[in-house]
Design a protein around this motif. Sequence first.
Motif, PDB file in Angstrom:
ATOM      1  N   GLY B 128       0.706  -1.153   0.255  1.00 50.28           N
ATOM      2  CA  GLY B 128      -0.042   0.019  -0.090  1.00 50.28           C
ATOM      3  C   GLY B 128       0.823   1.342  -0.025  1.00 50.28           C
ATOM      4  N   ALA B 129       1.847   1.318  -0.733  1.00 50.93           N
ATOM      5  CA  ALA B 129       2.750   2.451  -0.909  1.00 50.93           C
ATOM      6  C   ALA B 129       2.817   3.162  -2.047  1.00 50.93           C
ATOM      7  CB  ALA B 129       4.385   1.979  -0.489  1.00 50.93           C
ATOM      8  N   ARG B 130       3.028   4.231  -2.313  1.00 52.76           N
ATOM      9  CA  ARG B 130       3.086   5.115  -3.500  1.00 52.76           C
ATOM     10  C   ARG B 130       4.176   4.927  -4.446  1.00 52.76           C
ATOM     11  NH1 ARG B 130      -0.330   9.605  -1.540  1.00 52.76           N
ATOM     12  NH2 ARG B 130      -2.308   8.984  -1.946  1.00 52.76           N
ATOM     13  N   ASP B 131       5.342   4.407  -3.618  1.00 58.86           N
ATOM     14  CA  ASP B 131       6.579   4.126  -4.370  1.00 58.86           C
ATOM     15  C   ASP B 131       7.750   3.474  -3.538  1.00 58.86           C
ATOM     16  OD1 ASP B 131       8.650   4.669  -6.289  1.00 58.86           O
ATOM     17  OD2 ASP B 131       7.878   6.803  -6.838  1.00 58.86           O
ATOM     18  N   VAL B 132       8.746   3.008  -4.184  1.00 52.84           N
ATOM     19  CA  VAL B 132      10.034   2.673  -3.238  1.00 52.84           C
ATOM     20  C   VAL B 132      10.440   3.681  -2.387  1.00 52.84           C
ATOM     21  CG1 VAL B 132      10.281   0.830  -4.679  1.00 52.84           C
ATOM     22  CG2 VAL B 132      11.465   2.849  -4.951  1.00 52.84           C
ATOM     23  N   ALA B 133      11.144   3.520  -1.629  1.00 52.22           N
ATOM     24  CA  ALA B 133      11.722   4.481  -0.488  1.00 52.22           C
ATOM     25  C   ALA B 133      12.690   5.539  -1.107  1.00 52.22           C
ATOM     26  CB  ALA B 133      12.479   3.883   0.594  1.00 52.22           C
ATOM     27  N   PHE B 134      13.291   4.994  -2.232  1.00 51.20           N
ATOM     28  CA  PHE B 134      14.246   5.968  -3.025  1.00 51.20           C
ATOM     29  C   PHE B 134      14.076   5.782  -4.510  1.00 51.20           C
ATOM     30  CE2 PHE B 134      16.490   4.412   0.974  1.00 51.20           C
ATOM     31  CZ  PHE B 134      16.446   5.484   1.551  1.00 51.20           C
ATOM     32  N   PRO B 135      12.872   6.446  -5.074  1.00 49.61           N
ATOM     33  CA  PRO B 135      12.800   6.197  -6.313  1.00 49.61           C
ATOM     34  C   PRO B 135      14.036   6.500  -7.432  1.00 49.61           C
ATOM     35  CG  PRO B 135      11.122   7.692  -5.367  1.00 49.61           C
ATOM     36  CD  PRO B 135      12.237   7.372  -4.353  1.00 49.61           C
ATOM     37  N   PHE B 136      14.728   7.673  -7.014  1.00 47.40           N
ATOM     38  CA  PHE B 136      15.992   7.966  -7.851  1.00 47.40           C
ATOM     39  C   PHE B 136      16.964   6.728  -7.871  1.00 47.40           C
ATOM     40  CE2 PHE B 136      19.967   9.737  -8.338  1.00 47.40           C
ATOM     41  CZ  PHE B 136      19.705  10.820  -9.567  1.00 47.40           C
ATOM     42  N   LEU B 137      17.120   6.233  -6.780  1.00 47.10           N
ATOM     43  CA  LEU B 137      18.415   5.325  -6.697  1.00 47.10           C
ATOM     44  C   LEU B 137      17.602   4.164  -7.371  1.00 47.10           C
ATOM     45  CD1 LEU B 137      20.577   4.641  -5.132  1.00 47.10           C
ATOM     46  CD2 LEU B 137      19.505   3.618  -3.296  1.00 47.10           C
ATOM     47  N   ASN B 138      16.474   3.807  -7.293  1.00 50.28           N
ATOM     48  CA  ASN B 138      15.942   2.588  -7.997  1.00 50.28           C
ATOM     49  C   ASN B 138      16.384   2.613  -9.315  1.00 50.28           C
ATOM     50  OD1 ASN B 138      14.602   0.436  -7.847  1.00 50.28           O
ATOM     51  ND2 ASN B 138      12.613   1.267  -8.310  1.00 50.28           N
ATOM     52  N   ALA B 139      16.098   3.970 -10.005  1.00 47.19           N
ATOM     53  CA  ALA B 139      16.311   3.917 -11.382  1.00 47.19           C
ATOM     54  C   ALA B 139      17.807   3.979 -11.588  1.00 47.19           C
ATOM     55  CB  ALA B 139      15.969   5.353 -11.771  1.00 47.19           C
ATOM     56  N   VAL B 140      18.765   4.314 -10.763  1.00 46.25           N
ATOM     57  CA  VAL B 140      20.090   4.261 -10.796  1.00 46.25           C
ATOM     58  C   VAL B 140      20.456   2.728 -10.923  1.00 46.25           C
ATOM     59  CG1 VAL B 140      22.403   4.493  -9.565  1.00 46.25           C
ATOM     60  CG2 VAL B 140      20.867   6.399  -9.632  1.00 46.25           C
ATOM     61  N   SER B 141      19.893   1.896  -9.953  1.00 51.71           N
ATOM     62  CA  SER B 141      20.034   0.619  -9.906  1.00 51.71           C
ATOM     63  C   SER B 141      19.774  -0.099 -11.416  1.00 51.71           C
ATOM     64  CB  SER B 141      19.198  -0.154  -8.744  1.00 51.71           C
ATOM     65  OG  SER B 141      19.486   0.285  -7.574  1.00 51.71           O
ATOM     66  N   PHE B 142      18.616   0.102 -11.840  1.00 52.00           N
ATOM     67  CA  PHE B 142      18.480  -0.261 -12.954  1.00 52.00           C
ATOM     68  C   PHE B 142      19.416  -0.035 -14.302  1.00 52.00           C
ATOM     69  CE2 PHE B 142      16.635  -0.016 -17.368  1.00 52.00           C
ATOM     70  CZ  PHE B 142      16.493  -1.236 -17.507  1.00 52.00           C
ATOM     71  N   TRP B 143      19.940   1.396 -14.324  1.00 48.62           N
ATOM     72  CA  TRP B 143      20.729   1.500 -15.312  1.00 48.62           C
ATOM     73  C   TRP B 143      22.280   1.130 -14.974  1.00 48.62           C
ATOM     74  CZ3 TRP B 143      18.851   2.568 -19.853  1.00 48.62           C
ATOM     75  CH2 TRP B 143      17.592   2.864 -19.855  1.00 48.62           C
ATOM     76  N   LEU B 144      22.343   0.872 -14.068  1.00 47.38           N
ATOM     77  CA  LEU B 144      23.639   0.148 -13.511  1.00 47.38           C
ATOM     78  C   LEU B 144      23.553  -1.403 -14.138  1.00 47.38           C
ATOM     79  CD1 LEU B 144      24.992   1.450 -10.220  1.00 47.38           C
ATOM     80  CD2 LEU B 144      25.995   2.067 -12.357  1.00 47.38           C
ATOM     81  N   PHE B 145      22.523  -1.898 -13.480  1.00 49.95           N
ATOM     82  CA  PHE B 145      22.098  -3.155 -14.118  1.00 49.95           C
ATOM     83  C   PHE B 145      22.216  -3.318 -16.043  1.00 49.95           C
ATOM     84  CE2 PHE B 145      18.801  -5.243 -16.468  1.00 49.95           C
ATOM     85  CZ  PHE B 145      19.440  -6.633 -16.709  1.00 49.95           C
ATOM     86  N   PHE B 146      21.675  -2.397 -16.344  1.00 49.87           N
ATOM     87  CA  PHE B 146      21.464  -2.215 -17.769  1.00 49.87           C
ATOM     88  C   PHE B 146      22.783  -2.001 -18.611  1.00 49.87           C
ATOM     89  CE2 PHE B 146      21.076   0.099 -21.798  1.00 49.87           C
ATOM     90  CZ  PHE B 146      20.272  -0.697 -22.437  1.00 49.87           C
ATOM     91  N   PHE B 147      23.842  -1.103 -18.001  1.00 52.33           N
ATOM     92  CA  PHE B 147      24.942  -0.958 -18.685  1.00 52.33           C
ATOM     93  C   PHE B 147      25.942  -2.089 -18.177  1.00 52.33           C
ATOM     94  CE2 PHE B 147      23.285   3.321 -19.418  1.00 52.33           C
ATOM     95  CZ  PHE B 147      23.529   3.400 -20.686  1.00 52.33           C
ATOM     96  N   GLY B 148      25.684  -2.482 -17.305  1.00 53.79           N
ATOM     97  CA  GLY B 148      26.752  -3.799 -16.597  1.00 53.79           C
ATOM     98  C   GLY B 148      26.464  -4.786 -17.847  1.00 53.79           C
ATOM     99  N   ALA B 149      25.093  -5.323 -17.876  1.00 53.38           N
ATOM    100  CA  ALA B 149      24.722  -6.365 -18.876  1.00 53.38           C
ATOM    101  C   ALA B 149      25.185  -6.017 -20.287  1.00 53.38           C
ATOM    102  CB  ALA B 149      23.252  -6.503 -19.059  1.00 53.38           C
ATOM    103  N   LEU B 150      24.913  -4.606 -20.613  1.00 55.30           N
ATOM    104  CA  LEU B 150      25.492  -4.270 -21.847  1.00 55.30           C
ATOM    105  C   LEU B 150      26.895  -4.446 -22.229  1.00 55.30           C
ATOM    106  CD1 LEU B 150      24.418  -2.881 -24.680  1.00 55.30           C
ATOM    107  CD2 LEU B 150      25.107  -0.819 -23.596  1.00 55.30           C
ATOM    108  N   LEU B 151      27.628  -3.974 -21.194  1.00 56.10           N
ATOM    109  CA  LEU B 151      29.143  -4.393 -21.251  1.00 56.10           C
ATOM    110  C   LEU B 151      29.642  -5.612 -21.472  1.00 56.10           C
ATOM    111  CD1 LEU B 151      31.790  -2.717 -21.177  1.00 56.10           C
ATOM    112  CD2 LEU B 151      31.787  -3.063 -18.403  1.00 56.10           C
ATOM    113  N   PHE B 152      28.648  -6.494 -20.699  1.00 50.93           N
ATOM    114  CA  PHE B 152      29.116  -8.034 -20.756  1.00 50.93           C
ATOM    115  C   PHE B 152      28.690  -8.566 -22.251  1.00 50.93           C
ATOM    116  CE2 PHE B 152      28.554 -12.426 -19.982  1.00 50.93           C
ATOM    117  CZ  PHE B 152      29.535 -12.816 -19.127  1.00 50.93           C
ATOM    118  N   ASN B 153      27.732  -8.187 -22.803  1.00 47.01           N
ATOM    119  CA  ASN B 153      27.266  -8.572 -24.042  1.00 47.01           C
ATOM    120  C   ASN B 153      27.857  -7.955 -25.096  1.00 47.01           C
ATOM    121  OD1 ASN B 153      24.745 -10.429 -24.107  1.00 47.01           O
ATOM    122  ND2 ASN B 153      24.393  -8.838 -22.335  1.00 47.01           N
TER     123      ASN B 153
END
Lengths: 104, 647
Positions: B128-153
């Motif tokens: 029942g929450a409107r968002d995660v605790a740190f929405p900005f950080l959440n986006a940072v996490s995603f893009w780190l994952f994304f670029f990590g995966a891109l580098l690997f590929n």
Amino acid sequence: MMNKEHLSKKTFPWAHVIGYVGSIVLTVLALWFTVKAPLSQGSIITILLALAILQILIQLIFFMHITESRGPAYHSIAIALGFLFTFAVVAGSLWVMTFNSQVQ
Amino acid sequence: MINQIVEYLRNADPLIQMSAVAAVLTLLGIIFALTYFKKWGWLWREWITTVDHKKIGIMYLICALLMLFRGGVDALLMRTQLAFPNMNFLDSQHYNEIFSTHGTIMILFVAMPLIFAMMNIAVPLQIGARDVAFPFLNAVSFWLFFFGALLFNLSFILGGSPDAGWVSYPPLAELSHSPGPGINYYVLSLQISGIGSIATGINFIVTILKMRAPGMTLMKMPLFCWSVLASCIVIIFAFPALTVALALLGMDRIFGTHFFTMLHGGNPMMYVNLFWVWGHPEVYIAILPVYGILSEVVSTFSRKRIFGYKSMVASLMLISVISYFVWVHHFFTMGAGPGVNSFFAVASMAVGIPTGVKVFNWLFTMFRGRIRLTLPMLWSLTFIPCFAVGGATGIMLASAPADYQFHNSYFVIAHFHQTLIGGAVFGLLAGMYYWWPKMFGFKLNETLGKWAFWFFNIGFYVCFMPQYALGFMGMTRRVYTYPAETGWGTLNFVSTIGAYLMGIGFLFIVVQILYSIRYGERDTTGDPWDGRTLEWSLPSPVPHYNFAQIPTVNERDAWWEMKQQRKEGILPPTKEPLKPIHMPNNSSLPFFMGLAFFVAGFGLVFNQFIIATVGLIGVVVCMLWRSLEKDTGHWISVDEIKQMEAS
Ligand code: HEM
Ligand SMILES: [Cu+2]
């Protein structure tokens, strides 16, 4: 989401600066003792352990706000778990790796 | 660097050259399509800069499915090579690269993003929450994952893939044995995506502990949230060990230190130790949220409360703690003494107890329930026996003396695929089907889904059961070919057939998704499964502020209780008038931060320190920018909310 108290508190973050400088100093000291200090291995390890404990305290006090709290004391459980796992990893690794002394 | 890459591509295997061409063509195709349909602005505003947890979840899901495809193609290549004795479809180097990237991708770029997808999609809605605790950080996490995966590929077209297994043990992973950029790719991409994972762990722990709706005490929280909490605890304590192991290995390779080289007193065994301090808990990180998904799905589709809620919670927590005390079972044969091995053998077997508790709880939940065999339920049902067998073979492996026989044989391969596919992937697919209508507003076609289900399941058993036997017959893992006299030919051939059946299963999932986008049954109620937890009280897809009004929770299975009360004529207390909602702003910084990390990583892969420095400066600039930015989010007015709720 940011709450209002957070926004209104606009003082300069001295605690973070002290913590940052402190942890760098401790890290450099540790490096210096291992690389340069003319001491026996035993005393170096003791010094390193002492520095490590100071380092943990600095992190907890200046960055992780262990002294501030509101609401349930989740952070005490988290820190207790942290210590448990740190102990498991450090003591466990030392134990696991002891066979080296016989192999080499 | 450019020379190195050109040289590499010129000498590369035709298969790699072909995939390089394919990669460039795909890229051009995407760029063309985006330009032609004028979608760049949309992509940027709606997705790349988003901080909405639901969209981030969807992006994780898409990336995970793409990576599952890549990892699956790798698997089929390997199985093709092993189908007959003395095959020479792949050479040994190429085979090494494929199994190394396959393992790494499946664990870090399929299993991890899949669990992150589920967490992002469901956790804030369930509490029942409107968002995660740190929405900005959440986006940072995603893009780190994304670029990590891109580098690997990028590795297989730009310079060569890692080839020392997904574990990258030294000395094999040291410069002396792997001089190319391959292992550097491994080290840096895992390091970058690892930072994102730790941040996600912190983010969701805080979200779950601090942002529950009023009245939702911890013991009233849905089990999926508990399982995410357990998994995140493991993340934040396990990933630092990987960070350290990779940092030391990276320094050995890039700066010439000797942490793990025998010269100058380094010790390769320490890497093995550190790697598994992370590596074992990692498999629990992937499986714990699945336990949560199973609990939600089984209880929803049996129309019953979960049996033994408290024991479920206790076993989740227990598993997350015990998982730290078992890592040595991955190297019983390293030479440690009987004391060490016995301790870790017993600890490993101990995990079986809380796991068993959960399995019985699921069975008791289904017992006398009104079971509906929908796709999520089918995948959950098949999970149970599959995971039980995987668990049993795991206990066999956990027995240290027996492991001297099984170690590095195909038995191990069969075991961990049984737990990772039959466990993690089946469970996450159940979760995907379960929350799909919530994410996209339509259901996935059941008929095509059943075809996928059967192909995948039958394929799974055909593929991996023979591998247990092959293990007993002496076939070791990471062999790229074998002579006919070994007698392994028939079983390997059967196994390859199974792998292709699974491949067909995957294609059915793709077809199912494409078909359902057009023709799938639309979910107009927001509650297509007659669900029990709060996410089903919202319309599908969910408006970006989630709840127009934060609900008050009195019971476990809060939404179910609300529905029951309504049926009994007890109306919910009259709602207070709507109030404006405060939401965080979109931001392009997470994307640029990921990009900067990517540039830094790419520079380090090729020892190009100028590029690396540029990247690192970019990282620092992004952080400074963020610190100095005065971003207080925005308000959604009551009128807008009314409009959204009415539509
Ligand atoms: C389509 C299904 C899959 C097939 C047919 C398949 C097949 C294989 C094969 C043939 C190997 C190499 C064994 C060797 O020669 O040592 C392998 C290794 C591995 N697979 Fe899979 N796999 C599949 C899916 C997965 C999934 C879903 C995961 C994880 C979530 C996974 C994780 C791994 C890991 C960790 C390794 C070890 C790599 C190494 O030895 O370093 N696989 N797989
Ligand atoms: Cu393990």
